[in-house]
Design an enzyme around this catalytic site. Structure first.
Site, PDB file in Angstrom:
ATOM      1  N   ASP A  80       9.327   3.658  -1.157  1.00  0.00           N
ATOM      2  CA  ASP A  80       9.793   2.319  -0.784  1.00  0.00           C
ATOM      3  C   ASP A  80      10.604   2.349   0.504  1.00  0.00           C
ATOM      4  O   ASP A  80      10.507   1.451   1.331  1.00  0.00           O
ATOM      5  CB  ASP A  80      10.625   1.690  -1.907  1.00  0.00           C
TER       6      ASP A  80
ATOM      7  N   ARG B   6       7.367  -2.283   6.823  1.00  0.00           N
ATOM      8  CA  ARG B   6       7.103  -3.718   6.579  1.00  0.00           C
ATOM      9  C   ARG B   6       8.051  -4.571   7.416  1.00  0.00           C
ATOM     10  O   ARG B   6       7.660  -5.591   7.992  1.00  0.00           O
ATOM     11  CB  ARG B   6       7.284  -4.052   5.093  1.00  0.00           C
TER      12      ARG B   6
ATOM     13  N   LYS C  25      12.437   0.585  -7.469  1.00  0.00           N
ATOM     14  CA  LYS C  25      13.785   1.183  -7.416  1.00  0.00           C
ATOM     15  C   LYS C  25      14.515   0.964  -8.735  1.00  0.00           C
ATOM     16  O   LYS C  25      15.193   1.845  -9.259  1.00  0.00           O
ATOM     17  CB  LYS C  25      14.597   0.551  -6.274  1.00  0.00           C
TER      18      LYS C  25
ATOM     19  N   HIS D  43      20.427  -6.989 -10.116  1.00  0.00           N
ATOM     20  CA  HIS D  43      19.977  -6.843  -8.727  1.00  0.00           C
ATOM     21  C   HIS D  43      19.926  -8.224  -8.084  1.00  0.00           C
ATOM     22  O   HIS D  43      19.430  -9.174  -8.683  1.00  0.00           O
ATOM     23  CB  HIS D  43      18.586  -6.206  -8.679  1.00  0.00           C
TER      24      HIS D  43
ATOM     25  N   SER E 132       8.426  -3.311  -4.374  1.00  0.00           N
ATOM     26  CA  SER E 132       9.550  -2.688  -3.678  1.00  0.00           C
ATOM     27  C   SER E 132      10.822  -2.748  -4.533  1.00  0.00           C
ATOM     28  O   SER E 132      11.473  -1.729  -4.799  1.00  0.00           O
ATOM     29  CB  SER E 132       9.757  -3.414  -2.343  1.00  0.00           C
TER      30      SER E 132
HETATM   31  N1  URA Z   1      14.369  -6.340  -0.944  1.00  0.00           N
HETATM   32  C1  URA Z   1      13.701  -5.198  -1.224  1.00  0.00           C
HETATM   33  O1  URA Z   1      14.283  -4.233  -1.713  1.00  0.00           O
HETATM   34  N2  URA Z   1      12.386  -5.170  -0.948  1.00  0.00           N
HETATM   35  C2  URA Z   1      11.700  -6.205  -0.421  1.00  0.00           C
HETATM   36  O2  URA Z   1      10.505  -6.097  -0.222  1.00  0.00           O
HETATM   37  C3  URA Z   1      12.417  -7.377  -0.133  1.00  0.00           C
HETATM   38  C4  URA Z   1      13.761  -7.419  -0.411  1.00  0.00           C
END
Ligand code: URA
Length: 450
Positions: free
Chosen positions: A174, A181, A200, A95, A196
């Protein structure tokens, strides 16, 4: 699931305002209170103003370690989790926190699969100055990123990797929270970012995870110290949830590699997979190899970085990684001819107009955020989540930090549809490059491993 039902039955009637008041008054929230909050986000029982009030209170008054872990856990179980226990290979994902020209996923997934890993790539779309893997893939004619969970798993077993968008089923809390957010200036707080990102990833049933945490002018964590802190927090959380996790902090003080823009970035990746690397593309290959090597070590395929890198070079040089890429394009209904003729991805009708250096000297800094934003402004990305993207437009960097330039020399080329488009961003692009009289110190691409 059992976790959610416990929260639902025992604490169903805890009122949002009581939980908000507790955090407002600097107290730690219990796991049940966090569970009630995330349930309320997921099932729509909490109003947006209640959600954002609590998130702002978390942002200002902080979350301790236990709260951060409970938030992550509640978000993982806000939706379905995958069961990849029968895939038959180590399941390892990568990621990236996002940057400009960051296209390594398209090289990493096929190369890691060719080395024996299963790579369940669930990716996102671009927003603001950063691109998204799904948009890049969709610039391959016909390519479909909308896979059902069953099809996703089938491809993972058959081909070793699959590339899909996040369905509403994985960590749905999320999706809602991130949008709120983003709109209320509460993104840049490490515990919220960790919950967050990791909710995932941990819903994917991984054996291991490698994180590419970007640092610099094109990253959302611009300061090196903050990026290292984020990397450490992400790694700690992965390990706490039983997933072997490693982070690489990589430089994002200039676009990665040569191209920025969806089709052009896919072109760059296929050229690299074909072994036809062009000047300027080297950093994309270097970072990809580094990240794959970490994945192979965590996945138990190689027991040292050197052996892992030899393996990666082998699958790149033999064409095995390109063959995997082709298999995936075919399986996801894309046109496999792009593998033989990547020029297909470069729209011949586009204008190619140079951005010229304003003065002679050395490139000493690049505002990668401004550069990414300029390409977004001519349609290459999204300002708002619902915007359409022009996959073809983009930018080719002609110089890197440390290069010497003459006044008037091309520092980059804009691929655009009209001269008006070019004029609307050319000044911003020129100003994105700082040119100094003395040769600057350059930073390494791989800044740290956490
Ligand atoms: N990427 C995400 O998936 N979440 C965040 O809070 C910041 C960057």
């Amino acid at each position: 699931m059992q976790y959610r039902w416990t929260v639902f039955f025992v604490f169903r009637f805890m009122r949002p305002q009581e939980i908000i008041a507790k955090k407002r008054d600097h107290h730690s929230l219990s796991s049940e209170e966090i569970g009630v909050f995330i349930d309320g986000v997921t099932n729509g029982e909490w109003a947006d103003y209640q959600i954002t009030a609590l998130v702002m209170a978390m942002f200002i008054n902080g979350l301790d370690q236990a709260e951060q872990d409970e938030l992550t856990r509640a978000m993982i179980y806000s939706g379905k989790t995958l069961d990849l226990s029968d895939v038959g290979r180590p399941v390892v994902d990568k990621h990236s926190t996002g940057g400009v020209g960051d296209k390594t996923s398209l090289i990493i997934a096929p190369a890691a699969a060719a080395c024996g890993l299963a790579v369940p790539m669930i990716s996102g779309r671009g927003l603001g100055h950063t691109g998204g893997t799904l948009d890049k893939l969709e610039s391959i004619p016909g390519f479909s990123v909308g896979l059902s969970t069953a099809r996703f798993k089938e491809l993972l077993i058959k081909n070793g990797y699959a590339m899909a968008g996040q369905t509403g089923e994985i960590a749905p809390a999320d999706k809602k929270l991130y949008a709120l957010r983003d709109a209320t200036a509460t993104v840049p707080y490490i515990p919220l970012i960790v919950a967050s990102i990791m909710s995932k990833k941990l819903a994917e049933d991984l054996d291991a995870l490698v994180l590419d945490v970007k640092t610099g002018t094109g990253a959302f964590m611009q300061k090196y110290e903050d990026s290292v802190k984020l990397a450490a927090a992400l790694v700690r959380t992965g390990e706490a949830f039983g997933v072997k996790t490693q982070a690489v902090v990589s430089d994002m003080n200039q676009p990665l590699g040569k191209f920025v823009g969806n089709s052009l970035e896919v072109y760059e990746c296929i050229k690299i997979l074909r072994g036809e690397i062009e000047p300027g593309m080297e950093p994309t290959l270097e970072l990809s190899i580094e990240l794959i090597a970490e994945m192979l070590q965590l996945g138990g395929v190689a027991d040292s970085a050197d052996k892992a890198k030899v393996l990666v070079r082998q699958v790149l040089d033999s064409g095995a990684a390109l063959a995997k890429f082709r298999e995936n394009v075919e399986a996801q209904e894309g046109d496999p001819r792009v593998c033989d003729d990547p020029e297909m991805l470069v729209d011949r009708s586009l204008l190619r107009l140079p951005v010229k250096a304003a003065s002679p000297g050395y490139i000493s800094a690049v505002d990668a955020f401004a550069l990414g934003r300029a390409i977004c402004d001519i349609g290459g990305g999204r300002v708002k989540a619902e915007d359409n993207v022009d996959h073809a437009v983009g930018y080719a960097s002609a110089v890197k930090i440390g290069d010497e330039v003459r006044a008037g020399e091309a520092i980059g080329v804009v691929y655009c549809r009209t001269e008006t488009q070019f004029e609307s961003i050319s000044e911003k692009l020129r100003n994105a490059y700082k040119i100094s009289e003395v040769s600057p110190e350059t930073t390494k691409l791989i800044r740290a491993t956490v």
